[in-house]
Design a protein around this motif. Structure first.
Motif, PDB file in Angstrom:
ATOM      1  N   SER A 169     -17.728 -22.486  10.538  1.00  0.00           N
ATOM      2  CA  SER A 169     -16.862 -23.063  11.535  1.00  0.00           C
ATOM      3  C   SER A 169     -17.587 -23.382  12.979  1.00  0.00           C
ATOM      4  CB  SER A 169     -15.486 -21.835  11.922  1.00  0.00           C
ATOM      5  OG  SER A 169     -14.779 -22.237  13.077  1.00  0.00           O
ATOM      6  N   ALA A 170     -18.563 -22.389  13.261  1.00  0.00           N
ATOM      7  CA  ALA A 170     -19.330 -22.499  14.510  1.00  0.00           C
ATOM      8  C   ALA A 170     -20.245 -23.743  14.286  1.00  0.00           C
ATOM      9  CB  ALA A 170     -20.402 -21.227  14.678  1.00  0.00           C
ATOM     10  N   ALA A 171     -20.871 -23.941  13.073  1.00  0.00           N
ATOM     11  CA  ALA A 171     -21.587 -24.967  12.958  1.00  0.00           C
ATOM     12  C   ALA A 171     -21.047 -26.404  13.279  1.00  0.00           C
ATOM     13  CB  ALA A 171     -22.190 -25.078  11.554  1.00  0.00           C
ATOM     14  N   ARG A 172     -19.772 -26.313  12.845  1.00  0.00           N
ATOM     15  CA  ARG A 172     -18.834 -27.699  13.264  1.00  0.00           C
ATOM     16  C   ARG A 172     -18.893 -27.764  14.780  1.00  0.00           C
ATOM     17  NH1 ARG A 172     -15.937 -25.743   8.500  1.00  0.00           N
ATOM     18  NH2 ARG A 172     -14.447 -24.706  10.042  1.00  0.00           N
ATOM     19  N   ARG A 173     -18.839 -26.734  15.504  1.00  0.00           N
ATOM     20  CA  ARG A 173     -18.600 -26.925  16.925  1.00  0.00           C
ATOM     21  C   ARG A 173     -20.075 -26.880  17.472  1.00  0.00           C
ATOM     22  NH1 ARG A 173     -13.744 -25.204  18.565  1.00  0.00           N
ATOM     23  NH2 ARG A 173     -14.450 -24.876  20.509  1.00  0.00           N
ATOM     24  N   ASN A 174     -21.028 -26.970  16.813  1.00  0.00           N
ATOM     25  CA  ASN A 174     -22.618 -27.074  17.058  1.00  0.00           C
ATOM     26  C   ASN A 174     -22.748 -25.688  18.269  1.00  0.00           C
ATOM     27  OD1 ASN A 174     -23.488 -29.368  16.254  1.00  0.00           O
ATOM     28  ND2 ASN A 174     -22.195 -30.423  17.734  1.00  0.00           N
ATOM     29  N   TYR A 175     -22.116 -24.615  17.397  1.00  0.00           N
ATOM     30  CA  TYR A 175     -22.328 -23.084  18.431  1.00  0.00           C
ATOM     31  C   TYR A 175     -23.212 -22.389  17.343  1.00  0.00           C
ATOM     32  CZ  TYR A 175     -20.929 -19.137  20.623  1.00  0.00           C
ATOM     33  OH  TYR A 175     -20.776 -17.719  21.177  1.00  0.00           O
ATOM     34  N   THR A 176     -23.816 -21.458  18.217  1.00  0.00           N
ATOM     35  CA  THR A 176     -24.736 -20.688  17.280  1.00  0.00           C
ATOM     36  C   THR A 176     -24.112 -19.542  16.394  1.00  0.00           C
ATOM     37  OG1 THR A 176     -26.108 -20.420  19.242  1.00  0.00           O
ATOM     38  CG2 THR A 176     -26.371 -18.570  17.548  1.00  0.00           C
ATOM     39  N   GLY A 177     -22.854 -19.197  16.629  1.00  0.00           N
ATOM     40  CA  GLY A 177     -22.265 -18.311  15.803  1.00  0.00           C
ATOM     41  C   GLY A 177     -22.553 -16.927  16.072  1.00  0.00           C
ATOM     42  N   LEU A 178     -22.566 -16.113  14.837  1.00  0.00           N
ATOM     43  CA  LEU A 178     -23.017 -14.563  14.948  1.00  0.00           C
ATOM     44  C   LEU A 178     -24.481 -14.595  14.695  1.00  0.00           C
ATOM     45  CD1 LEU A 178     -20.488 -13.556  12.053  1.00  0.00           C
ATOM     46  CD2 LEU A 178     -20.298 -13.329  14.373  1.00  0.00           C
ATOM     47  N   VAL A 179     -24.958 -13.559  15.099  1.00  0.00           N
ATOM     48  CA  VAL A 179     -26.464 -13.310  14.977  1.00  0.00           C
ATOM     49  C   VAL A 179     -26.693 -11.916  14.375  1.00  0.00           C
ATOM     50  CG1 VAL A 179     -27.128 -14.602  17.223  1.00  0.00           C
ATOM     51  CG2 VAL A 179     -26.745 -12.166  17.450  1.00  0.00           C
ATOM     52  N   SER A 180     -25.411 -11.083  14.145  1.00  0.00           N
ATOM     53  CA  SER A 180     -25.599  -9.917  13.655  1.00  0.00           C
ATOM     54  C   SER A 180     -24.259  -9.564  12.960  1.00  0.00           C
ATOM     55  CB  SER A 180     -26.007  -8.762  14.833  1.00  0.00           C
ATOM     56  OG  SER A 180     -24.840  -8.630  15.620  1.00  0.00           O
ATOM     57  N   GLU A 181     -24.388  -8.366  11.835  1.00  0.00           N
ATOM     58  CA  GLU A 181     -23.427  -7.912  11.161  1.00  0.00           C
ATOM     59  C   GLU A 181     -23.686  -6.241  11.163  1.00  0.00           C
ATOM     60  OE1 GLU A 181     -20.520  -7.943  10.145  1.00  0.00           O
ATOM     61  OE2 GLU A 181     -20.650  -6.340   8.517  1.00  0.00           O
ATOM     62  N   GLN A 182     -22.802  -5.536  11.670  1.00  0.00           N
ATOM     63  CA  GLN A 182     -22.601  -4.212  11.388  1.00  0.00           C
ATOM     64  C   GLN A 182     -21.910  -3.823  10.146  1.00  0.00           C
ATOM     65  OE1 GLN A 182     -21.653  -1.187  14.412  1.00  0.00           O
ATOM     66  NE2 GLN A 182     -22.598  -2.404  15.956  1.00  0.00           N
ATOM     67  N   SER A 183     -22.444  -3.089   9.167  1.00  0.00           N
ATOM     68  CA  SER A 183     -21.880  -2.607   7.981  1.00  0.00           C
ATOM     69  C   SER A 183     -22.379  -1.258   7.701  1.00  0.00           C
ATOM     70  CB  SER A 183     -22.301  -3.648   6.883  1.00  0.00           C
ATOM     71  OG  SER A 183     -21.496  -4.823   6.965  1.00  0.00           O
TER      72      SER A 183
END
Length: 323
Positions: A169-183
């Motif tokens: 979804s972020a890519a379609r907006r030309n947006y960076t999106g997430l850089v990290s995941e906490q699990s």
């Protein structure tokens, strides 16, 4: 201290992340400030918190404690990469939880006020919101970036396909999106190896494991019980009963390696290629000092194999279930 990039971003963070969930409910403010000062002096520049930390009766308490620490000056804020989270319920009013554009705006402003700062380095989604479309979430985050209130976005407790949804979804907006995941990720709990870690690696997210000692079970619990230092109760006691044989093998292995069990557990995570920085959540200065020791623990291939033999992971992920 060792540093690395957070995922594919240019942001440099320490290989240990200071978790602050205990600040307030478990650790009084003066002691919490001393721990944060010590962390900074030791080179830890990565601090993690959340708007709900502080307990049901005082949500936001932990952020307030950090804010008063920043207010002391001494370049405390400038030396800190600050991550906080939103999603959890803050009040009983509508729109005071989850990831609607309205709550993102309100929760962000409230966190900034409590933290006494004008920006947050990594603003994280504490949980997936199954009812809010990603276009709405990303539009709200883009506005916050444009306003200078946040720099990066991160996730927590996401499934692999949630990460894929978010990034596409972020890519379609030309947006960076997430850089990290906490699990949650540790020797005992390795389910993220199936699809979360492959997704994080595919999309360039840094993994920030929480509960690296599985609530203390990997911190020498049997030795502490035998020494009368700790008595395990509740869910921890049930988990210990289930895994006692493995825990005993693990503590024996740590003795063979010449290290404390907790140091080995953290070092194992630091040896995993997807891991950026385990979150250590000390209640005391002594616990922080113990976590720092893990940076000097080197595990060779034989030690890694022996640990995997005790706590088997998912070596063929993400196709682990397939023939």
């Amino acid at each position: 201290m060792q540093y690395t990039h957070l995922g594919r971003s240019g942001l440099n963070v320490s290989r240990l992340c200071l978790g602050t969930m205990n600040f307030g409910p478990q650790t009084e403010e003066v002691a919490a400030h001393a721990i944060m000062d010590s962390a900074i002096e030791s080179g830890i520049n990565f601090f993690d918190t959340a708007n709900v930390y502080g307990g049901a009766e005082h949500r936001g308490w932990t952020e307030e404690i950090i804010g008063r620490w920043f207010a002391q000056g001494g370049e405390r804020r400038e030396r800190t990469v600050l991550a906080t989270k939103l999603y959890g319920t803050m009040t009983d009013r509508p729109n005071e939880s989850r990831l609607s554009a309205l709550n993102i705006r309100r929760a962000l402003d409230a966190s900034l006020k409590r933290l006494q700062t004008d920006y947050i380095d990594i603003y994280q989604f504490h949980h997936i919101d199954r009812d809010t479309p990603w276009d709405e979430i990303w539009q709200a985050m883009e506005v916050a970036v444009q306003q200078g209130k946040i720099l990066y976005a991160g996730s927590s407790n996401f499934a692999g396909w949630h990460i894929a949804q978010a990034q596409e979804s972020a890519a379609r907006r030309n947006y960076t999106g997430l850089v990290s995941e906490q699990s949650i990720y540790n020797l005992l709990t390795r389910a993220v190896e199936l699809e979360v870690i492959p997704a994080a690696q595919q999309y360039g997210l840094g993994l920030i494991p929480w509960s690296p000692l599985q609530g203390g079970l990997l911190g020498g619990v049997l030795k502490k019980e035998n020494d009368g230092v700790r008595r395990t109760q509740g869910r921890a006691a049930l988990a210990l009963a289930k895994h006692r044989d493995k825990i005993q093998q693990y503590e024996d292995l740590a003795d063979d390696l010449g290290h404390e069990p907790g140091d080995v557990a953290l070092a194992w995570l630091l040896h995993q290629p997807a891991v950026t920085a385990p979150i250590v959540g000390p209640r005391t200065q002594e616990q922080l000092d113990a976590a720092l020791r893990s940076l000097d623990v080197k595990l060779d291939a034989d030690a890694i194999k022996r640990l995997d033999d005790i706590f088997p992971g998912h070596r063929t992920a993400p196709e682990d279930y397939a023939w």
